[in-house]
Design a protein around this motif. Sequence first.
Motif, PDB file in Angstrom:
ATOM      1  N   LEU A  72      -5.942   1.101 -10.645  1.00 16.38           N
ATOM      2  CA  LEU A  72      -4.654   0.827  -9.956  1.00 16.38           C
ATOM      3  C   LEU A  72      -4.694  -0.530  -9.206  1.00 16.38           C
ATOM      4  CD1 LEU A  72      -3.945   4.606  -9.065  1.00 16.38           C
ATOM      5  CD2 LEU A  72      -2.956   3.171 -10.627  1.00 16.38           C
ATOM      6  N   PRO A  73      -3.701  -1.034  -9.204  1.00 19.27           N
ATOM      7  CA  PRO A  73      -3.969  -2.408  -8.273  1.00 19.27           C
ATOM      8  C   PRO A  73      -4.175  -2.235  -6.990  1.00 19.27           C
ATOM      9  CG  PRO A  73      -1.862  -2.450  -9.803  1.00 19.27           C
ATOM     10  CD  PRO A  73      -2.435  -1.102  -9.785  1.00 19.27           C
ATOM     11  N   ARG A  74      -5.031  -2.858  -6.268  1.00 18.38           N
ATOM     12  CA  ARG A  74      -5.328  -2.773  -5.049  1.00 18.38           C
ATOM     13  C   ARG A  74      -4.360  -3.458  -4.014  1.00 18.38           C
ATOM     14  NH1 ARG A  74     -11.088  -1.754  -4.422  1.00 18.38           N
ATOM     15  NH2 ARG A  74     -10.765  -1.602  -2.023  1.00 18.38           N
ATOM     16  N   GLN A  75      -3.923  -2.616  -3.190  1.00 20.53           N
ATOM     17  CA  GLN A  75      -2.625  -3.356  -2.381  1.00 20.53           C
ATOM     18  C   GLN A  75      -3.060  -3.182  -0.706  1.00 20.53           C
ATOM     19  OE1 GLN A  75       1.049  -1.283  -3.831  1.00 20.53           O
ATOM     20  NE2 GLN A  75       1.127  -3.022  -5.437  1.00 20.53           N
ATOM     21  N   LEU A 137       2.336   1.213   9.117  1.00 17.81           N
ATOM     22  CA  LEU A 137       1.417   0.988   7.833  1.00 17.81           C
ATOM     23  C   LEU A 137       1.335  -0.413   7.503  1.00 17.81           C
ATOM     24  CD1 LEU A 137      -0.613   2.297   5.784  1.00 17.81           C
ATOM     25  CD2 LEU A 137       1.769   2.426   4.279  1.00 17.81           C
ATOM     26  N   PHE A 138       0.440  -1.140   7.584  1.00 14.54           N
ATOM     27  CA  PHE A 138       0.235  -2.457   7.284  1.00 14.54           C
ATOM     28  C   PHE A 138      -0.555  -2.479   5.999  1.00 14.54           C
ATOM     29  CE2 PHE A 138       0.550  -3.088  11.751  1.00 14.54           C
ATOM     30  CZ  PHE A 138       1.798  -3.750  11.723  1.00 14.54           C
ATOM     31  N   HIS A 139      -0.254  -3.413   4.978  1.00 16.83           N
ATOM     32  CA  HIS A 139      -0.978  -3.442   3.669  1.00 16.83           C
ATOM     33  C   HIS A 139      -1.869  -4.647   3.633  1.00 16.83           C
ATOM     34  CE1 HIS A 139       2.631  -1.068   2.645  1.00 16.83           C
ATOM     35  NE2 HIS A 139       1.917  -0.433   1.632  1.00 16.83           N
ATOM     36  N   ILE A 140      -1.519  -5.804   4.103  1.00 11.75           N
ATOM     37  CA  ILE A 140      -2.165  -7.193   4.134  1.00 11.75           C
ATOM     38  C   ILE A 140      -2.470  -7.571   5.605  1.00 11.75           C
ATOM     39  CG2 ILE A 140      -2.114  -9.398   3.117  1.00 11.75           C
ATOM     40  CD1 ILE A 140      -0.497  -8.285   0.623  1.00 11.75           C
TER      41      ILE A 140
END
Length: 497
Positions: A72-75, A137-140
């Motif tokens: 699964l793509p890491r995000q 929630l932060f992803h990056i």
Amino acid sequence: HPYLCHMGPLSPTRTMRLWGPRSLGVALGVFMTIGFALQLWGGPFQRRLPGLQFRQSLAPSQGSGSAVSSCLPRQRLVFLKTHKSGSSSVLNLLHRYGDRHGLRFALPARYQFGYPRLFQASRVKGYHPEGGGAKPLFHILCHHMRFNLKEVLRVMPSDSDSFFFSIVRDPAALARSAFSYYKSTSSAFRKAPSLAAFLANPRAFYRPGARGDHYARNLLWFDFGLPFPPEVKTERGNPHAPRDPNLPQLNVLPSGTGPRAHHPLDPKAVFHPAPTVAGGHGQTSSPASLDLRSSSLLQWSLAWLDSVFDLVLVAEYFDESLVLLADALCWGLDDVVGFMHNAQAGGEQGRGAVSNGGLTAEDRQLTARARAWNHLDWALYAHFNHSLWARINQYGQSRLESAVAELRARREALAKHCLEGGEALDPKYITDRRFRPFQFGSGKVLGYVLRNGLSAADQEECERLATPELQYKDKLDAKQFPPTVSLPLKTPRILSP
């Protein structure tokens, strides 16, 4: 530990990252006594809660390019954006990926997280500490900061293993770029008539702690938030040029150029000693001539970085690094194809290598002096250059060459389709302010002009590819924090009696 109590469930990898310094001292007691470990790590590293872990297997995931199906793509991503190392180009691909997939960025109020101060979670726009409301929630997390792991973990998810990565560059190439770009910012660079003059006698210009002088020495080490040895922090006013310790030389070649472009990749060739110029005479350096590897601080710093960062890209092998990044994140090649950003006109466009061949004697001397002056950065670079090639061997050299060729072909096709002239242009030709890069330093920063007649879908994607980092940050900011429009209150009409 009180800090761990409010972080929620921790994955095994994150738990390893959060080992305390005392446990680390026990684990590595063969290198030094516990007392010395506490003395060394009780200060700066205590703030980053270091811990050692063994890296995950370097075996590549099944498939390559866009044919990835077994993962699964890491995000959830943390990118330490180092200075003058090709990091703006990496930032663009993160901006595009997050924008396209509706991910949420941890953004600074302006364009940096209080740099050059250590990163603080409170500088993230929309972040609320305990008791301050719902935590978004932060992803990056990817904009300029001086790395501070403890504070980073307050912002990024602790229960889902964020992927940490960064990028390094040969200190000789970095010095050339930094001197041009930060000439007006660093007092040391500002006083020096040229980079050659500065490196011939750096302590005549450099003062530790002077405004902007972190740009003038060991900039990578500084960006990684590592503590400096006492001798580096206290050197002042030595009128003599630094001794050249005959640093071990790396035979690095530009990505896609030189003999390596026509022959199989050979990681062993990268570490063969190469001649340097000192005092007008050619000398062959030896790794044993540099005593840095016996330094406990250096060894522990590199071990700590290995425990935190899942991957460190190397600017001199930018395309190879992108392929490995796509594989590690379970992304397709299209996700990491992009254009170069923040490159200076007349330079090496942000990621050219300083190879040992084809240089004049003066260039060789400058290279040797730059690496000696930035000896901590050179140690970082050599370490992560080695780890990159270890990953390449695990990935497979023939497989990597095929993926790199495909990546370059896609980049060239995109440039021809999207860009006027198919390449970066002088800023004087860029009239659309959305695509005109911020101009700073003594060199012109190149940018892009889009072709006319693009379809609506192509226009959108080409705009993403061409948008400079500051404008893209503003775009993401407006998307995440849309301005609220309040209607003016009606003034009640006063009725006459």
